[in-house]
Design an enzyme around this catalytic site. Structure first.
Site, PDB file in Angstrom:
ATOM      1  N   PHE A 183     -11.665 -26.670  -4.642  1.00  0.00           N
ATOM      2  CA  PHE A 183     -11.935 -27.534  -3.494  1.00  0.00           C
ATOM      3  C   PHE A 183     -11.016 -28.761  -3.491  1.00  0.00           C
ATOM      4  O   PHE A 183      -9.915 -28.727  -4.022  1.00  0.00           O
ATOM      5  CB  PHE A 183     -13.416 -27.928  -3.441  1.00  0.00           C
ATOM      6  CG  PHE A 183     -14.353 -26.768  -3.242  1.00  0.00           C
ATOM      7  CD1 PHE A 183     -13.949 -25.614  -2.574  1.00  0.00           C
ATOM      8  CD2 PHE A 183     -15.652 -26.802  -3.728  1.00  0.00           C
ATOM      9  CE1 PHE A 183     -14.804 -24.538  -2.381  1.00  0.00           C
ATOM     10  CE2 PHE A 183     -16.517 -25.734  -3.550  1.00  0.00           C
ATOM     11  CZ  PHE A 183     -16.099 -24.598  -2.880  1.00  0.00           C
ATOM     12  N   ALA A 222     -17.465 -23.873  -7.652  1.00  0.00           N
ATOM     13  CA  ALA A 222     -16.997 -25.258  -7.608  1.00  0.00           C
ATOM     14  C   ALA A 222     -18.028 -26.195  -6.982  1.00  0.00           C
ATOM     15  O   ALA A 222     -17.769 -27.384  -6.841  1.00  0.00           O
ATOM     16  CB  ALA A 222     -15.687 -25.342  -6.846  1.00  0.00           C
ATOM     17  N   TRP A 232       6.366 -20.756  -1.289  1.00  0.00           N
ATOM     18  CA  TRP A 232       5.749 -19.581  -0.656  1.00  0.00           C
ATOM     19  C   TRP A 232       6.832 -18.634  -0.133  1.00  0.00           C
ATOM     20  O   TRP A 232       6.719 -17.421  -0.264  1.00  0.00           O
ATOM     21  CB  TRP A 232       4.822 -20.023   0.477  1.00  0.00           C
ATOM     22  CG  TRP A 232       4.089 -18.876   1.117  1.00  0.00           C
ATOM     23  CD1 TRP A 232       2.958 -18.253   0.677  1.00  0.00           C
ATOM     24  CD2 TRP A 232       4.456 -18.189   2.329  1.00  0.00           C
ATOM     25  NE1 TRP A 232       2.587 -17.234   1.528  1.00  0.00           N
ATOM     26  CE2 TRP A 232       3.498 -17.170   2.556  1.00  0.00           C
ATOM     27  CE3 TRP A 232       5.504 -18.344   3.252  1.00  0.00           C
ATOM     28  CZ2 TRP A 232       3.550 -16.316   3.655  1.00  0.00           C
ATOM     29  CZ3 TRP A 232       5.556 -17.486   4.351  1.00  0.00           C
ATOM     30  CH2 TRP A 232       4.584 -16.488   4.538  1.00  0.00           C
ATOM     31  N   THR A 291      -1.104 -21.358  -4.892  1.00  0.00           N
ATOM     32  CA  THR A 291       0.309 -21.080  -4.653  1.00  0.00           C
ATOM     33  C   THR A 291       1.183 -22.182  -5.246  1.00  0.00           C
ATOM     34  O   THR A 291       2.227 -21.911  -5.839  1.00  0.00           O
ATOM     35  CB  THR A 291       0.572 -20.952  -3.138  1.00  0.00           C
ATOM     36  OG1 THR A 291      -0.394 -20.060  -2.584  1.00  0.00           O
ATOM     37  CG2 THR A 291       1.939 -20.422  -2.852  1.00  0.00           C
ATOM     38  N   LYS A 335     -12.706 -13.968   2.104  1.00  0.00           N
ATOM     39  CA  LYS A 335     -11.635 -14.837   1.617  1.00  0.00           C
ATOM     40  C   LYS A 335     -10.401 -14.061   1.183  1.00  0.00           C
ATOM     41  O   LYS A 335      -9.278 -14.521   1.267  1.00  0.00           O
ATOM     42  CB  LYS A 335     -12.167 -15.671   0.441  1.00  0.00           C
ATOM     43  CG  LYS A 335     -11.199 -16.715  -0.097  1.00  0.00           C
ATOM     44  CD  LYS A 335     -11.893 -17.558  -1.153  1.00  0.00           C
ATOM     45  CE  LYS A 335     -10.959 -18.613  -1.730  1.00  0.00           C
ATOM     46  NZ  LYS A 335      -9.957 -18.043  -2.631  1.00  0.00           N
ATOM     47  N   LYS A 340      -3.489 -24.450  -3.060  1.00  0.00           N
ATOM     48  CA  LYS A 340      -3.424 -25.002  -4.423  1.00  0.00           C
ATOM     49  C   LYS A 340      -2.948 -23.957  -5.436  1.00  0.00           C
ATOM     50  O   LYS A 340      -2.130 -24.248  -6.308  1.00  0.00           O
ATOM     51  CB  LYS A 340      -4.798 -25.544  -4.845  1.00  0.00           C
ATOM     52  CG  LYS A 340      -5.280 -26.737  -4.048  1.00  0.00           C
ATOM     53  CD  LYS A 340      -6.497 -27.391  -4.684  1.00  0.00           C
ATOM     54  CE  LYS A 340      -7.678 -26.471  -4.861  1.00  0.00           C
ATOM     55  NZ  LYS A 340      -8.253 -26.006  -3.585  1.00  0.00           N
ATOM     56  N   ARG A 356      -8.287 -19.625 -12.461  1.00  0.00           N
ATOM     57  CA  ARG A 356      -9.622 -19.027 -12.470  1.00  0.00           C
ATOM     58  C   ARG A 356      -9.548 -17.555 -12.100  1.00  0.00           C
ATOM     59  O   ARG A 356      -8.687 -17.145 -11.328  1.00  0.00           O
ATOM     60  CB  ARG A 356     -10.536 -19.750 -11.470  1.00  0.00           C
ATOM     61  CG  ARG A 356     -10.907 -21.157 -11.873  1.00  0.00           C
ATOM     62  CD  ARG A 356     -11.773 -21.816 -10.801  1.00  0.00           C
ATOM     63  NE  ARG A 356     -11.031 -22.058  -9.574  1.00  0.00           N
ATOM     64  CZ  ARG A 356     -11.585 -22.410  -8.425  1.00  0.00           C
ATOM     65  NH1 ARG A 356     -12.900 -22.527  -8.336  1.00  0.00           N
ATOM     66  NH2 ARG A 356     -10.855 -22.638  -7.367  1.00  0.00           N
ATOM     67  N   PHE A 376       5.218 -25.448   6.243  1.00  0.00           N
ATOM     68  CA  PHE A 376       5.163 -24.266   7.103  1.00  0.00           C
ATOM     69  C   PHE A 376       6.307 -24.345   8.119  1.00  0.00           C
ATOM     70  O   PHE A 376       6.800 -25.432   8.440  1.00  0.00           O
ATOM     71  CB  PHE A 376       3.818 -24.181   7.825  1.00  0.00           C
ATOM     72  CG  PHE A 376       2.669 -23.799   6.931  1.00  0.00           C
ATOM     73  CD1 PHE A 376       2.146 -22.510   6.944  1.00  0.00           C
ATOM     74  CD2 PHE A 376       2.109 -24.720   6.056  1.00  0.00           C
ATOM     75  CE1 PHE A 376       1.097 -22.154   6.111  1.00  0.00           C
ATOM     76  CE2 PHE A 376       1.063 -24.374   5.223  1.00  0.00           C
ATOM     77  CZ  PHE A 376       0.543 -23.086   5.253  1.00  0.00           C
TER      78      PHE A 376
END
Length: 831
Positions: free
Chosen positions: A567, A536, A684, A284, A317, A282, A306, A655
């Site tokens: 999320f 979240a 990306w 990205t 993460k 999200k 954020r 991808f």
């Protein structure tokens, strides 16, 4: 003099400075102390430089120079002699005369050629007071003689007609009038500067490599613009930013007042399907979308993100600056400390925690009289209540201002909060993943006299103060919200707030800088606000209202502000609409729903994924049936978006293992399920260029008629609001409250908190409460184990199962790879 000038420079009520000083004090230090934009006399080096370079529209011509030019008639091709014209004023006069075509000669009063040059000049300008022993003779008849020595406020002749056969004119009164004209022009320029400015943004060139390097390598390969340059490009004024180094700046809230009449731009929310360990991207997409809008379609846009917690950055993460060629730079600045907002939240949170325990201790060990004497001490022979104490007295119904007039009963009511330790909900916080702080014992030192209790630490971003920062609309609003925070109940069951503890003002002081959004930029030089990062689950998981509001003003009516919800759409988007939009009053234009083929395969029944292990063939080879089965989750999230009446565009993060048939299938199903459009994205690997089609789809969708509506009325009982979310959003059959949860609902209703919106604290890994149930579970009863309130932030949060507010470190945390080069000071290993 310089100190006074510097003080007036910073006074927002002073728009211009004019200097009336003795001639000897007009030094370059004094003249250049005046801010160029406040320099009414036009004598600072910046103003003079613009004048000499011919930028007349961007500077003010010194009043004396204007007066001289008014008095001189056509001087093209004529000889003008400047005598004693020194410094900035002399340079300005010479520049303007030459621009008008005059042949200018400048000399000082004691120059040997003065007398001969006086006889050859067509016009003579005296720039300073003539020394008494210097004669002035030989001026030919008809020569214009102008005296602009300082202090001449009238048209009197100082040289006598016998020495000066020409008619001499002084500039005093005319120069004063020209100064007034400059003041008017300066004020007009100031008024113009306060208006909305069209962007003049210069993007950064991107040259994507294949294979795509690491995030850190990509970030380091790009040289960001200086943040003050970026700020100017997007219409921010110099006094509206506070720079932190070269690449970050706080933006002051005064901008909202300046641009209050400027129409808002379009408001776009990026949400996602139910998350999987494979990731959806999200952040990205958010960054790729604004890079496409601004750097490639020339449409003003702002990303609002954020701030990431340092806990996950060093834990499992990693960073949260986006990825590949769609990220915020410098990414190490983004992920580490930023501008200290989380540290400010930690300090404020823990000050309040300390105040709670200290108050319990003092009340347990002192009489009413002793407490009163310490809470309201005699200072310099006078005893008085502080402002926050007077407010508490009023809440107690005691309308007295003299401490000597309170009765014993009133004193007891005032000094005793009678906090019930078993009801304390306020925990200490730290911005580190530390599992051993999940349950602790405080008060074990002998100095605490045996007042021991069990407590815990949460991670800093779980603090209610973070949620308040994200939802507040002004400094005053933040202060009021901080005061309303409920930290415990008293022994009669009534809420005890931060305001009761007398700490509200101190909390606001600690947060006074954190309330300002931080300006950064993307890899392609487009602007980003980074501000707030609430959990979240137990909070709403969105960046700040203030960042969105400021950005919406800056982009202009045709621009776009793109922000992200944590999320999946069932959690982050639902809270964005029902909580954040209620707080801000803003109405979203479009939702961008992010999905990936491989995440949809997992929702379609694909095998579990183990971190660090190679992906199984189901995720790397074409499997249309698995994709089709998993699209049920995408369809459900589209339906959830439609509950709010907002157009939805699906962004499919592509991808290299995705087949064209799989991509086409997802887009086809999305459109058939009600999406306005569905677009494959390659940002990306390609930067903004890879999201141009997404940007075009978002622009078209934003022009669709929006019929935005909230999911529920705040007037509904707490349990009914929970039920609406469970059934309409999650697809539950019903909800079931534990006795403890029902008891809390009853208590909050009695205490007057029943009209707050709901913030469900539920696993993000499934639409249900069971994380292993992928796709679209049905027929389940949603268990509510507990219900808590963030009264200051303004929501009730029911707990669906156990919710951890302090992450732990894995066996191999990210910090194994993080290092710094001691010579270059470059950070390594962040991703």
């Amino acid at each position: 003099i310089v100190s006074e000038i510097l003080r007036l420079n910073e006074d927002p009520n002073v728009q211009g400075l004019a200097l009336d000083l003795p001639e000897s004090l007009y030094s370059s230090n004094v003249l250049n102390a005046v801010k160029p934009e406040k320099d009414v006399d036009g004598l600072s080096s910046v103003n003079l430089g613009r004048l000499v370079h011919g930028d007349v529209s961007d500077c003010l011509i010194p009043p004396t120079v204007c007066a001289v030019m008014e008095l001189l008639e056509d001087i093209g091709g004529k000889k003008v002699l400047l005598v004693g014209a020194r410094g900035a004023e002399g340079a300005a006069l010479q520049s303007v005369l030459q621009r008008q075509g005059a042949a200018v000669l400048s000399c000082h009063w004691r120059a040997p050629q003065l007398q001969s040059e006086l006889g050859r000049a067509d016009a003579v300008v005296f720039g300073s007071t003539k020394p008494a022993d210097v004669p002035v003779s030989g001026i030919k008849p008809g020569t214009a003689v102008i005296n602009c020595a300082r202090g001449l406020l009238s048209e009197k002749h100082i040289y006598g007609q016998q020495n000066n056969p020409a008619a001499e004119k002084t500039v005093g009164s005319l120069a004063a009038a020209m100064r007034m004209q400059n003041m008017v022009k300066n004020m007009e320029q100031w008024i113009q500067s306060q208006q909305y400015r069209k962007w003049d943004l210069h993007g950064l060139k991107l040259q994507p490599l294949s294979p795509v390097p690491s995030e850190n390598e990509i970030s380091r390969a790009q040289s960001p613009k200086a943040v003050d340059v970026l700020a100017k490009e997007i219409g921010l004024l110099t006094d509206e930013i506070e720079t932190y180094g070269q690449t970050k700046a706080k933006v002051r809230l005064s901008l909202l007042e300046r641009l209050k009449d400027q129409p808002d731009g379009k408001y776009v929310l990026v949400a996602g399907i139910t998350p999987t360990p494979l990731g959806e991207g999200k952040s990205t997409v958010t960054i790729g979308l604004v890079q496409a809008l601004t750097a490639h379609l020339n449409i003003n846009s702002f990303a609002c993100l954020r701030q990431p917690s340092q806990g996950p950055t060093f834990g499992v993460k990693g960073g949260a600056a986006g990825g590949g060629y769609a990220q915020v730079i410098p990414m190490e600045e983004f992920n580490l400390h930023l501008t200290g907002d989380i540290h400010a939240i930690t300090a404020a949170n823990n000050l309040l925690a300390a105040a709670i325990d200290a108050r319990i201790l003092h009340e347990n060990t002192q009489s009413d009289k002793s407490l009163y004497n310490r809470l309201v001490p005699v200072v310099n022979g006078v005893r008085g209540f502080s402002a926050i104490q007077l407010a508490r007295l009023r809440r107690l119904g005691i309308n007295k201002t003299d401490p000597e007039t309170l009765t014993e009963e009133e004193i007891s009511k005032f000094v005793r909060l009678d906090i019930d330790p078993s009801t304390i909900t306020w925990q200490r916080v730290v911005d580190t993943n530390d599992r051993f702080l999940r349950k602790i014992t405080v008060g074990q030192a002998n100095t605490e006299k045996g007042f021991v209790r069990q407590a815990q630490f949460d991670i800093a971003v779980a603090s209610e103060i973070m949620a308040i920062l994200a939802l507040t609309t002004s400094l005053q609003d933040m202060k009021e919200r901080l005061g309303r925070m409920v930290v415990a109940n008293d022994k009669k069951g009534q809420p005890v707030t931060a305001e009761d503890l007398g700490v509200t003002g101190a909390l606001a002081v600690l947060m006074k800088d954190a309330i300002k959004p931080t300006l950064m930029q993307t890899l392609e030089g487009t602007p980003v606000f980074v501000h707030a990062g609430p959990f979240a689950n137990i909070a709403h998981g969105n960046s700040s209202v203030l960042a969105d509001k400021i950005a919406l003003k800056l982009v202009g009516e045709k621009g776009f502000v793109v922000t992200e919800a944590g999320f999946g759409a069932d959690i982050g988007m639902e809270k964005f609409f029902n909580i954040k939009c209620r707080a801000s009053g803003l109405v979203p234009s479009v939702v961008v729903l992010v999905a990936t083929v491989r995440a949809l395969k997992m929702h379609g029944g694909g095998p579990n994924v183990t971190a660090g292990a190679p992906l199984k063939k189901e995720y790397t080879e074409e499997n249309l049936q698995l994709v089709a089965d998993g699209c049920c989750n995408l369809q459900k999230q589209i339906q959830i978006t439609q509950l709010f009446g907002v157009p939805v565009v699906v962004a499919l993060n592509v991808f290299k293992t995705d087949s064209p048939a799989e991509v086409d299938l997802v887009c086809k199903i999305a459109k058939e399920s009600g999406a306005f459009d569905a677009v494959p994205c390659n940002h990306w690997s390609a930067g903004g260029r890879g999201a141009v089609k997404l940007a075009q789809a978002v622009e078209k969708a934003a022009n669709e008629k929006s019929s935005f509506k909230y999911l529920y009325s705040l007037e509904l009982p707490i349990v009914e609001k929970i039920r609406v979310i469970a059934q309409k959003v999650y697809g539950a059959q019903d909800v079931e409250l534990s006795p403890a949860a029902q008891s809390q609902v009853d208590r909050y209703t009695r205490q007057g908190f029943g009209n707050l919106p709901i913030c469900m604290a539920k696993t993000h890994l499934s639409l249900s409460h069971q994380p292993e149930r992928k796709g679209v579970p049905t027929g389940f009863i949603l268990p509510i184990t507990d219900v808590r309130a963030s009264v200051g932030a303004g929501f009730i949060y029911p707990l669906v199962g156990t919710m951890s507010t302090m992450p732990g470190l894995p066996t191999r945390p990210c910090f194994y790879d993080i290092d710094i080069d001691p010579i270059t000071e470059q950070v390594k290993g962040l991703f």
